[in-house]
Design an enzyme around this catalytic site. Sequence first.
Site, PDB file in Angstrom:
ATOM      1  N   SER A 145       2.877  -5.041   1.610  1.00 18.71           N
ATOM      2  CA  SER A 145       3.712  -6.017   2.510  1.00 18.71           C
ATOM      3  C   SER A 145       2.295  -7.538   2.165  1.00 18.71           C
ATOM      4  CB  SER A 145       3.568  -5.026   3.622  1.00 18.71           C
ATOM      5  OG  SER A 145       4.048  -5.875   5.254  1.00 18.71           O
ATOM      6  N   TYR A 158      -1.024  -0.728  11.369  1.00 19.98           N
ATOM      7  CA  TYR A 158      -0.274  -1.468   9.864  1.00 19.98           C
ATOM      8  C   TYR A 158      -0.738  -1.964   9.149  1.00 19.98           C
ATOM      9  CZ  TYR A 158       3.376  -2.053   6.779  1.00 19.98           C
ATOM     10  OH  TYR A 158       4.465  -2.624   6.633  1.00 19.98           O
ATOM     11  N   ASN A 159      -1.245  -2.815   9.243  1.00 22.29           N
ATOM     12  CA  ASN A 159      -2.104  -4.571   8.954  1.00 22.29           C
ATOM     13  C   ASN A 159      -3.316  -3.416   7.994  1.00 22.29           C
ATOM     14  OD1 ASN A 159      -0.513  -6.343   9.816  1.00 22.29           O
ATOM     15  ND2 ASN A 159      -2.109  -7.805   9.181  1.00 22.29           N
ATOM     16  N   LYS A 162      -2.483  -0.690   5.265  1.00 18.75           N
ATOM     17  CA  LYS A 162      -2.049  -2.043   3.858  1.00 18.75           C
ATOM     18  C   LYS A 162      -2.660  -3.048   3.125  1.00 18.75           C
ATOM     19  CE  LYS A 162       2.305  -0.987   4.088  1.00 18.75           C
ATOM     20  NZ  LYS A 162       3.076  -0.213   2.596  1.00 18.75           N
TER      21      LYS A 162
HETATM   22  N1  LIG Z   1      10.829  -3.554   5.990  1.00 20.38           N
HETATM   23  C1  LIG Z   1      10.725  -4.115   5.533  1.00 20.38           C
HETATM   24  O1  LIG Z   1      10.086  -5.297   6.635  1.00 20.38           O
HETATM   25  C2  LIG Z   1       8.732  -4.078   4.909  1.00 20.38           C
HETATM   26  C3  LIG Z   1       8.122  -5.430   4.052  1.00 20.38           C
HETATM   27  C4  LIG Z   1       6.873  -4.696   4.094  1.00 20.38           C
HETATM   28  C5  LIG Z   1       6.700  -4.017   3.677  1.00 20.38           C
HETATM   29  N2  LIG Z   1       7.724  -3.182   3.466  1.00 20.38           N
HETATM   30  C6  LIG Z   1       6.937  -1.625   2.670  1.00 20.38           C
HETATM   31  O2  LIG Z   1       8.019  -0.857   1.905  1.00 20.38           O
HETATM   32  C7  LIG Z   1       8.147   0.221   2.048  1.00 20.38           C
HETATM   33  C8  LIG Z   1       9.412   0.885   2.514  1.00 20.38           C
HETATM   34  O3  LIG Z   1       9.568   0.883   3.479  1.00 20.38           O
HETATM   35  P1  LIG Z   1      11.321   0.918   4.647  1.00 20.38           P
HETATM   36  O4  LIG Z   1      12.165  -0.462   5.090  1.00 20.38           O
HETATM   37  O5  LIG Z   1      12.213   1.176   3.747  1.00 20.38           O
HETATM   38  O6  LIG Z   1      10.469   2.210   5.339  1.00 20.38           O
HETATM   39  P2  LIG Z   1      12.053   2.849   5.564  1.00 20.38           P
HETATM   40  O7  LIG Z   1      13.149   2.491   5.637  1.00 20.38           O
HETATM   41  O8  LIG Z   1      11.237   4.159   7.093  1.00 20.38           O
HETATM   42  O9  LIG Z   1      11.792   4.252   4.689  1.00 20.38           O
HETATM   43  C9  LIG Z   1      10.442   4.704   4.468  1.00 20.38           C
HETATM   44  C10 LIG Z   1      10.499   5.724   4.050  1.00 20.38           C
HETATM   45  O10 LIG Z   1       8.703   6.206   3.824  1.00 20.38           O
HETATM   46  C11 LIG Z   1       9.573   8.212   4.033  1.00 20.38           C
HETATM   47  N3  LIG Z   1       8.425   8.388   4.969  1.00 20.38           N
HETATM   48  C12 LIG Z   1       7.503   7.951   6.527  1.00 20.38           C
HETATM   49  N4  LIG Z   1       6.894   8.742   6.744  1.00 20.38           N
HETATM   50  C13 LIG Z   1       6.383   9.657   5.476  1.00 20.38           C
HETATM   51  C14 LIG Z   1       5.285  10.892   5.145  1.00 20.38           C
HETATM   52  N5  LIG Z   1       4.172  11.327   6.113  1.00 20.38           N
HETATM   53  N6  LIG Z   1       5.864  11.600   3.946  1.00 20.38           N
HETATM   54  C15 LIG Z   1       6.700  11.233   3.168  1.00 20.38           C
HETATM   55  N7  LIG Z   1       7.258   9.932   3.450  1.00 20.38           N
HETATM   56  C16 LIG Z   1       7.535   9.236   5.035  1.00 20.38           C
HETATM   57  C17 LIG Z   1      10.788   7.985   5.151  1.00 20.38           C
HETATM   58  O11 LIG Z   1      11.494   9.282   5.099  1.00 20.38           O
HETATM   59  P3  LIG Z   1      10.941  10.749   6.049  1.00 20.38           P
HETATM   60  O12 LIG Z   1      10.866  10.365   7.127  1.00 20.38           O
HETATM   61  O13 LIG Z   1      11.978  11.768   5.831  1.00 20.38           O
HETATM   62  O14 LIG Z   1       9.825  10.966   5.566  1.00 20.38           O
HETATM   63  C18 LIG Z   1      11.041   6.745   4.529  1.00 20.38           C
HETATM   64  O15 LIG Z   1      11.790   7.494   3.120  1.00 20.38           O
HETATM   65  C19 LIG Z   1       6.868   0.790   2.953  1.00 20.38           C
HETATM   66  O16 LIG Z   1       5.486   1.221   2.628  1.00 20.38           O
HETATM   67  C20 LIG Z   1       6.657   0.037   4.047  1.00 20.38           C
HETATM   68  O17 LIG Z   1       5.572  -0.468   5.080  1.00 20.38           O
HETATM   69  C21 LIG Z   1       8.091  -3.120   4.719  1.00 20.38           C
END
Ligand SMILES: NC(=O)c1ccc[n+]([C@@H]2O[C@H](COP(=O)([O-])OP(=O)(O)OC[C@H]3O[C@@H](n4cnc5c(N)ncnc54)[C@H](OP(=O)(O)O)[C@@H]3O)[C@@H](O)[C@H]2O)c1
Length: 260
Positions: A145, A158-159, A162
């Site tokens: 991120s 979170y920061n 990451k």
């Molecule tokens: N959305 C944004 O704005 C954004 C920006 C920058 C970076 N990111 C990064 O992109 C990635 C995906 O984010 P997203 O926005 O798609 O989030 P999301 O929709 O909340 O999806 C998160 C995924 O991680 C899984 N997860 C959470 N805790 C877990 C655990 N303990 N073990 C295994 N799986 C786990 C969740 O599935 P379960 O709950 O089924 O385990 C889900 O599939 C993350 O690394 C996030 O930091 C997102």
Amino acid sequence: MAQDPFSGNVVIITGASRGIGRELAFQLAQQRATLVLAARNGEQLSNVAQLCRKKGAQQVICVPTDVTDEEQCKHLIEETIATYGHIDTLLLNAGEGRPRRFEALTDLTDLKGEMALNYLGVVHCVFYALPYLRQSRGRIVGVNSLSGLIGIPGTTGYNSSKHAARGFFNTLRAELQGSGVTVTVIHAGAISTDRLRETMGEMMDKIPTTTPERCASIIIRAAAARKRQVIMTVPGKLLPWINMLVPSLLDRMLNSIRYQ
Ligand SMILES: NC(=O)c1ccc[n+]([C@@H]2O[C@H](COP(=O)([O-])OP(=O)(O)OC[C@H]3O[C@@H](n4cnc5c(N)ncnc54)[C@H](OP(=O)(O)O)[C@@H]3O)[C@@H](O)[C@H]2O)c1
């Protein structure tokens, strides 16, 4: 570059049950990849797997995994090897954060949980997969991120997790030079997932966002090209420079962000 660089490629995707991870699974399925879907929610994973089969994946298995648990990550890798015999790509996408200013925390449970998920969750998977990735001269891809590059107020846990993951990937990349294994890190900006809406509420409409579809396609292209790092969006690319040149200005700008 080949039109479908991941055709037949054995790809493990963590966090594949929703959001960016689910979209990565769909787009890799369209390239006829062989998929291993991991997350905690097995039912959601099965739904994603069914759609991946329809979209063209060669084979799909689901391995319900909590990446904060080292033993479950070991099991994820063992299941992949038992089923497919090798691993080509480890796509480390599982992650999330609970925005809260540091002084608003009443205890450190959430902050430790974010480190366990976003940092140790990555380390656990890489530790067990790396011997196989060395054999296949494979790819490690980390979904990071802008929070891994600069300090964004209100997201200390979170920061820092990451930032730690970025440090891990950068060090690992240097150690793996000449091995054929590559490490790609994606610093995503705000992606319009359901999770971001839940986290930011109406604030999400006031900031530039990228769709999960576009984000997944950027990640897949960068992984195919074995890029070192991608910083998404023009403002995202500028932030580390502003941070280096006028850090106090950046702190003031970012301090105006309020989560709900
Ligand atoms: N959305 C944004 O704005 C954004 C920006 C920058 C970076 N990111 C990064 O992109 C990635 C995906 O984010 P997203 O926005 O798609 O989030 P999301 O929709 O909340 O999806 C998160 C995924 O991680 C899984 N997860 C959470 N805790 C877990 C655990 N303990 N073990 C295994 N799986 C786990 C969740 O599935 P379960 O709950 O089924 O385990 C889900 O599939 C993350 O690394 C996030 O930091 C997102």
